[in-house]
Write a protein that holds these residues in place. Structure first.
Motif, PDB file in Angstrom:
ATOM      1  N   ARG A 227      43.776  52.558  90.486  1.00 33.57           N
ATOM      2  CA  ARG A 227      42.987  52.591  91.720  1.00 33.57           C
ATOM      3  C   ARG A 227      42.160  51.315  91.860  1.00 33.57           C
ATOM      4  NH1 ARG A 227      40.357  58.149  93.227  1.00 33.57           N
ATOM      5  NH2 ARG A 227      42.569  58.546  93.415  1.00 33.57           N
ATOM      6  N   LYS A 228      41.664  50.800  90.750  1.00 37.35           N
ATOM      7  CA  LYS A 228      40.898  49.555  90.790  1.00 37.35           C
ATOM      8  C   LYS A 228      41.795  48.401  91.241  1.00 37.35           C
ATOM      9  CE  LYS A 228      37.782  46.664  88.033  1.00 37.35           C
ATOM     10  NZ  LYS A 228      38.419  45.380  88.364  1.00 37.35           N
TER      11      LYS A 228
ATOM     12  N   GLN B  25      42.272  48.727  94.915  1.00 40.64           N
ATOM     13  CA  GLN B  25      41.074  48.293  95.643  1.00 40.64           C
ATOM     14  C   GLN B  25      40.962  46.782  95.648  1.00 40.64           C
ATOM     15  OE1 GLN B  25      38.837  50.557  97.282  1.00 40.64           O
ATOM     16  NE2 GLN B  25      38.368  48.593  98.244  1.00 40.64           N
ATOM     17  N   ASN B  26      41.343  46.124  94.557  1.00 41.90           N
ATOM     18  CA  ASN B  26      41.331  44.655  94.505  1.00 41.90           C
ATOM     19  C   ASN B  26      42.242  44.071  95.579  1.00 41.90           C
ATOM     20  OD1 ASN B  26      39.589  44.666  92.326  1.00 41.90           O
ATOM     21  ND2 ASN B  26      41.177  44.317  90.801  1.00 41.90           N
TER      22      ASN B  26
ATOM     23  N   ASP C 178      40.609  44.559  98.997  1.00 40.92           N
ATOM     24  CA  ASP C 178      39.506  43.616  99.188  1.00 40.92           C
ATOM     25  C   ASP C 178      40.020  42.214  99.472  1.00 40.92           C
ATOM     26  OD1 ASP C 178      37.785  45.698  98.712  1.00 40.92           O
ATOM     27  OD2 ASP C 178      37.359  45.145  96.632  1.00 40.92           O
TER      28      ASP C 178
ATOM     29  N   ARG D 279      44.451  53.805 101.585  1.00 47.67           N
ATOM     30  CA  ARG D 279      43.250  54.600 101.857  1.00 47.67           C
ATOM     31  C   ARG D 279      43.520  56.093 101.667  1.00 47.67           C
ATOM     32  NH1 ARG D 279      41.634  54.902 107.938  1.00 47.67           N
ATOM     33  NH2 ARG D 279      43.385  56.389 107.807  1.00 47.67           N
TER      34      ARG D 279
ATOM     35  N   CYS E  25      41.488  54.297  98.319  1.00 51.30           N
ATOM     36  CA  CYS E  25      40.761  53.026  98.429  1.00 51.30           C
ATOM     37  C   CYS E  25      39.726  53.085  99.557  1.00 51.30           C
ATOM     38  CB  CYS E  25      41.735  51.879  98.702  1.00 51.30           C
ATOM     39  SG  CYS E  25      42.852  51.518  97.335  1.00 51.30           S
ATOM     40  N   HIS E  26      38.660  52.338  99.363  1.00 52.46           N
ATOM     41  CA  HIS E  26      37.634  52.213 100.405  1.00 52.46           C
ATOM     42  C   HIS E  26      37.974  51.011 101.273  1.00 52.46           C
ATOM     43  CE1 HIS E  26      33.778  52.141 102.427  1.00 52.46           C
ATOM     44  NE2 HIS E  26      33.645  50.873 102.074  1.00 52.46           N
TER      45      HIS E  26
END
Length: 240
Positions: free
Chosen positions: A128-129, A132-133, A136, A224, A229-230
């Motif tokens: 998940r990280k 998210q990377n 971003d 998402r 993910c945000h």
């Protein structure tokens, strides 16, 4: 109709409150940080065979009691939504019964052998990280959302190449998540095809950008909705 509360709890216990989707395995329960009396739960007991006509995977000829624990699959909220899309066309009952059997057998093995499920949770956290990377990185590139008229073709190519390289780097660390790898591939395909087309004729920059943004937007929506993910800011303008 939701499962009886007691049956839903049994389904959750048998799954150890871990999502039974083998490509997810996220933990679905934990403490609320601000209040010691509260919990956070994002897991749900999902029906494998739908209860009524028109429900996902409804089978009027099945001998299984659809309200029973036997027909329940513990999933995170995202995966529950995913398996029921389009009346469950992409997820057969055989596949889901397979998920249930394999997951419960795995949890039973962990219990019998005194092994920890933490590696599963850590793997999901790491993936998940990574996702998210990637979100971003894309969110910081105006090429995906800026007004077409201010885009410089040279800057566009440079930005997209930077995203392409970042995704190549991030994908190397993804651990056993075919779904996330597939999403990354779709984004890479969109970027590569855009770069190939623009290298031949940059007079059609605006047209190519419309297509690129639609394709990337679809995958951002998946990151998402399916990965958690945000996503915020201007990049949300391209999400369908």
């Amino acid at each position: 109709m939701a499962f009886d509360k007691k049956d839903a709890q049994i389904i959750a216990y048998r799954a150890a409150y871990i999502c039974s989707n083998p490509e997810c395995n996220t933990l679905t329960i934990g403490p609320a940080i601000t209040d010691p009396q509260l919990i956070n739960k994002k897991g749900e007991a999902a029906h494998i065979l739908g209860e009524k006509a028109g429900a996902a995977r409804h089978d009027p000829n099945s001998s299984i009691n659809v309200a029973s624990v036997e027909n329940g699959l513990w999933l995170c909220a995202n995966c529950h939504t995913l398996i029921d899309k389009n009346q469950g066309a992409d997820y057969s009952s055989d596949d889901l019964f397979g998920w249930k059997k394999e997951h419960e057998e795995f949890i039973s093995m962990l219990l019998r052998t005194h092994k920890s499920p933490v590696p599963i949770i850590l793997r999901q956290s790491t993936n998940r990280k990574i996702a998210q990377n990637i979100v971003d990185c894309i969110s910081n590139k105006g090429v995906y959302f800026q007004c077409h008229s201010i885009e410089n073709p040279d800057h566009v190519m440079k930005s997209i190449d930077e995203v392409r390289r970042q995704i190549i780097f991030e994908v190397q660390a993804i651990d056993s998540d075919k779904r996330l790898k597939q999403i990354c591939k779709y984004i890479q395909d969109a970027n590569r095809e855009f770069m190939n087309e623009l290298s031949l004729d940059n007079s059609l920059l605006d047209d190519y950008l419309i297509i690129l943004r639609k394709r990337v937007g679809i995958q951002l929506k998946r990151l998402r909705d399916e990965i958690g993910c945000h996503i915020s800011g201007q990049i949300t303008s391209i999400i369908p």
